[in-house]
Write an enzyme that holds these catalytic residues in place. Structure first.
Site, PDB file in Angstrom:
ATOM      1  CG  LEU A 164       0.694   2.980  -9.883  1.00 41.74           C
ATOM      2  CD1 LEU A 164      -0.322   2.054  -9.238  1.00 41.74           C
ATOM      3  CD2 LEU A 164       1.101   2.461 -11.251  1.00 41.74           C
ATOM      4  CG  ASP A 223      -3.177  11.086   6.586  1.00 40.87           C
ATOM      5  OD1 ASP A 223      -3.642  10.119   5.950  1.00 40.87           O
ATOM      6  OD2 ASP A 223      -2.736  10.983   7.744  1.00 40.87           O
ATOM      7  CB  VAL A 224      -5.946   9.257   1.689  1.00 39.25           C
ATOM      8  CG1 VAL A 224      -5.384   9.925   0.450  1.00 39.25           C
ATOM      9  CG2 VAL A 224      -5.095   8.076   2.132  1.00 39.25           C
ATOM     10  CB  SER A 283      -2.484  -5.228  -5.569  1.00 35.00           C
ATOM     11  OG  SER A 283      -1.405  -6.133  -5.755  1.00 35.00           O
ATOM     12  CE1 TYR A 306      -0.084  -3.080  -1.293  1.00 39.68           C
ATOM     13  CE2 TYR A 306      -0.083  -5.193  -2.445  1.00 39.68           C
ATOM     14  CZ  TYR A 306      -0.075  -3.814  -2.479  1.00 39.68           C
ATOM     15  OH  TYR A 306      -0.077  -3.156  -3.684  1.00 39.68           O
ATOM     16  CB  THR A 328       6.131   2.220  -8.536  1.00 38.19           C
ATOM     17  OG1 THR A 328       6.422   1.150  -7.625  1.00 38.19           O
ATOM     18  CG2 THR A 328       4.919   1.874  -9.371  1.00 38.19           C
TER      19      THR A 328
END
Length: 252
Positions: free
Chosen positions: A17, A56-57, A145, A158, A193
């Site tokens: 994405l 690294d976020v 999501s 998740y 993806t």
């Protein structure tokens, strides 16, 4: 909001994405800073207009450095699209025992806290730019999501992380309204993806068959198209938009 001659940050920008969104923003005339892990950046093709920044976020110092680079590019930082995320699955109670707490924490740390970290530090930089003729300074697009609404078996962590993104959207939009920064979220369904590249065609066909219409998997470019539409549409704010072909996930 105008994209041309502005800077944009895309997390997870080396694949999936994020890569599609980075490419779409470049075509609109943006200078794109694609944040991703070094291993992912090594596999990404060199593209004019995209600067890959190993980040690294979940690391505040690394994100602040990346934001500084984008904000110092010579054009105003206007756009952030948060695509970085991970999706391991595990049942709360399975054959191997109780869900690993470290795994749960890691998924929430990357998907939810990582997105918040980028949103917060980037909004600080965007707020320091001059507003356009409509008082706008920027747009932040997060990625949730449909699992935020219909998490399946094994998706407790998740779904929790993505549900947090949905819950973050409106208060973030309200917090940042005084600075002329809009915040929206995209909640994709099943997208083609790299994560799906390892499964068989038969399995992918089965996933596609569950989508009411169009009966196929979504393309990353369709996510990018929606992100650009949100950026362009000045009255979209504080909203989560499903992009799922009317799919409602079954328990498994």
């Amino acid at each position: 909001m105008r994209i041309e001659n502005t800077a944009a940050i895309v997390t997870g920008g080396a694949s999936g994405l994020g890569a599609a969104t980075a490419a779409a923003l470049v075509k609109q005339g943006a200078k794109v800073f694609a944040l991703d892990l070094p291993g992912s950046i090594e596999k990404a093709p060199e593209t004019a207009g995209i600067t890959y920044v190993p980040t690294d976020v979940t690391d505040g110092d690394e994100v602040r450095a990346a934001v500084t680079a984008a904000a110092s590019s010579g054009v105003p930082l206007r756009t952030v699209v948060n695509c970085a995320g991970i999706g391991p699955s595990m049942r709360i109670l399975g054959k191997k025992g109780v869900h690993d707490l470290g795994l749960y924490a890691k998924i929430v740390q990357v998907n939810l806290i990582g997105s918040f970290n980028v949103l917060a530090l980037a909004s600080e930089a965007i707020a320091q730019t001059g507003a356009d003729e409509n008082g706008q300074r920027g747009v932040i697009v997060n990625t949730a999501s449909i699992a935020a609404y219909e998490g399946q078996v094994g998706q407790a962590a998740y779904a929790s992380s993505k549900g947090g993104i949905v819950g973050l959207t409106l208060p973030a939009a309200r917090d940042l309204a005084q600075y002329g920064i809009r915040v929206c979220t995209i909640a994709p369904g099943i997208v083609e993806t790299p994560m799906l590249a390892t499964v068989s065609e038969e399995f992918r066909a089965g996933l596609a068959a569950g989508v009411p219409f169009p009966q196929r998997l979504a393309a990353p470019e369709e996510y990018a198209k929606l992100a650009l539409a949100i950026i362009d549409h000045d009255y979209l704010n504080g909203e989560t938009i499903r992009m799922d072909g009317a799919l409602r996930m079954a328990p498994r």
